[in-house]
Design an enzyme around this catalytic site. Structure first.
Site, PDB file in Angstrom:
ATOM      1  N   VAL A  70       0.850  -1.185   0.000  1.00  0.00           N
ATOM      2  CA  VAL A  70       0.000   0.000   0.000  1.00  0.00           C
ATOM      3  C   VAL A  70       0.886   1.235   0.000  1.00  0.00           C
ATOM      4  CG1 VAL A  70      -1.679   1.348   1.342  1.00  0.00           C
ATOM      5  CG2 VAL A  70      -1.922  -1.135   1.189  1.00  0.00           C
ATOM      6  N   GLY A 115       4.484   4.134   2.984  1.00  0.00           N
ATOM      7  CA  GLY A 115       3.992   2.896   2.373  1.00  0.00           C
ATOM      8  C   GLY A 115       4.187   1.743   3.335  1.00  0.00           C
ATOM      9  N   LYS A 116       3.633   0.625   3.020  1.00  0.00           N
ATOM     10  CA  LYS A 116       3.841  -0.578   3.839  1.00  0.00           C
ATOM     11  C   LYS A 116       3.459  -1.783   3.002  1.00  0.00           C
ATOM     12  CE  LYS A 116       5.063  -1.653   8.078  1.00  0.00           C
ATOM     13  NZ  LYS A 116       6.004  -0.930   8.943  1.00  0.00           N
ATOM     14  N   GLY A 117       4.060  -2.926   3.314  1.00  0.00           N
ATOM     15  CA  GLY A 117       3.716  -4.127   2.565  1.00  0.00           C
ATOM     16  C   GLY A 117       3.739  -5.327   3.469  1.00  0.00           C
TER      17      GLY A 117
END
Ligand code: NAD
Length: 425
Positions: A70, A115-117
């Site tokens: 994201v 962001g992050k995943g």
């Protein structure tokens, strides 16, 4: 080679740290008088990508994993944020953690969005080969999302420098260009930065020093309890001790250890290096982890898990200063109680941002192709942390609010201003 992964955090039912974060976002947005359009734009992520990653497991069968990335915001620059391997990973969690990264980067003034995943998997049950194939598959699926000028992952729960090395290698092969700057938190030989391992604890120490100065607390007369003795907790404890603070209690998953005369942190670090935990540590009397939080100390550094300080125990906390090394250690329902009791809280998005600041330096060094000394990294990181603290402190005076609300105000204001300048509507 064996890879050690961090324990995934337990799932807490009653209190959701991510909801806590969104409540604080709302409060800051209201105080700031953010208009509705900007508010709605800042709440929604710019991009959310879900991929299926088929992996041939060691038994020859193919298992398909769900992966997420994201990008909450790229207004201030390329999005930055970790990749989490855990069974608890889902889209909502990744969305909220991505927003958290936007505020964290904005509050310390580094040119990154958030962001992050993550991948829903249990890394502890997978072999090194399976993890490598999973990571390379994820990188292939995210090749259009990741990029040194677009979106830059880093390690998070369940991932480590080796994971970053695989992403960097796969991405470099896919693009045909050596791209160390596509990830941070790499091993040193692959372009990692000196000072990165200590960076978060160092930022905690610098924030604590700045707060002590405002509260007119002399470090040499202060006592401190540190919850959690991993990367952040042990380094925060060591650096605070070097500032003259007496660390009277430390803890880890095995329990808490209290010594009125002060714990010898170097010795405790050696003990954990040898014994894997503080279990059996004799340098202090064993007390419960709950008791540690309520000790009669000047400073409390929660550096373990989320939701440790809640409306239930906040009223019993005696420290004058809390410096949040962990992400989300205070539930939003405790904020008011701490404020009423005049306890200064240096919030997570400020106090533990030393890590992402040095990740930024890693990326800068990779792009320059020129590496800095540890002394230069530390000096620049300290400067970022001091400046960020002062900005948040000033905002807390201007808006007559807590340091936490002030940190969100500084961050949201910056992203909102940038969005308007860039002309998003
Ligand atoms: P870590 O795994 O190295 O250490 C965690 C420590 O907490 C361990 O000592 C563990 O035993 C202890 N612990 C676990 N359960 C506990 C309990 N119930 N009571 C007391 N101690 C307990 O992790 P870390 O990298 O030090 O991260 C700690 C926190 O800081 C996390 O919230 C993380 O998200 C946050 N953080 C870390 C970094 C970083 O650069 N490492 C950066 C920003 C934020």
């Amino acid at each position: 080679m064996t890879i050690k992964f961090k324990e995934p955090a337990p799932i807490v039912d009653e209190l959701n740290p991510l909801e806590s974060m969104m409540e604080r976002f709302d409060e800051a947005a209201t105080r700031l008088g953010l208009d509705e359009s900007t508010y709605n734009a800042l709440k929604s992520p710019e991009k959310a990508v879900i991929v299926s990653i088929p992996v041939t497991m060691d038994d020859g069968k193919v298992q398909v994993f769900q992966g997420y990335r994201v990008v909450h915001s790229s207004k201030l620059g390329p999005s930055k944020g970790g990749i989490r391997y855990s069974m608890g990973v889902n889209l909502d969690e990744v969305k909220a953690l991505a927003a958290w990264m936007t505020w964290k980067c904005a509050v310390v003034g580094i040119p990154y969005g958030g962001g992050k995943g993550g991948i829903t998997c249990d890394p502890r049950t997978m072999s090194e080969g399976e993890l490598e194939r999973l990571t390379r598959g994820f990188t292939l699926a995210m090749r259009d999302v990741f990029g040194p000028e677009k979106d830059i992952p880093a390690p998070d729960m369940g991932t480590n420098p080796q994971t970053m090395a695989w992403i960097m290698d796969e991405y470099s092969k896919l693009t045909g260009v050596s791209s160390p700057a596509v990830v941070t938190g790499k091993p040193l030989v692959l372009g990692g930065s000196l000072g990165r391992v200590e960076a978060t604890g160092r930022g905690v120490m610098v924030s604590a020093r700045s707060a002590m100065a405002k509260l007119k607390m002399n470090p040499a007369n202060c006592t401190c309890a540190v919850q959690g003795f991993g990367n952040v907790g042990s380094i925060s404890a060591k650096l605070l001790e070097m500032q003259g603070v007496s660390i009277v209690a430390i803890s880890d998953v095995s329990g808490a250890y209290f010594n009125k005369q002060g714990i010898d942190i170097e010795e405790a670090i050696k003990y954990t290096a040898k014994n894997k935990s503080l279990e059996g540590y004799k340098g202090g009397k064993k007390i419960s982890n709950e008791k540690l939080l309520e000790l009669d100390v000047d400073i409390l550094v929660p550096a373990a898990l989320e939701d440790q300080i809640t409306e239930e125990n906040a009223g019993r906390i005696k420290a004058k200063l809390i410096v949040e090394g962990a992400n989300g250690p205070t539930a939003s329902n405790a904020d008011k109680i701490l404020e009423e009791n005049n306890i200064m809280v240096v919030p997570d998005i400020l106090a533990n941002a030393g890590g992402v600041s040095v990740s930024y330096f890693e990326w800068v060094q990779n792009r320059l192709g020129y590496f800095w000394t540890e002394e230069r990294v530390n000096r620049r990181a300290d400067r970022i942390m001091k400046l960020a603290f002062d900005n948040v402190y000033k905002a807390s005076k201007k808006y007559k609010c807590s340091m936490r609300t002030a940190a969100y105000i500084v961050a949201i204001d910056k992203v909102a201003d940038t969005s308007k300048l860039r002309g998003i509507f």
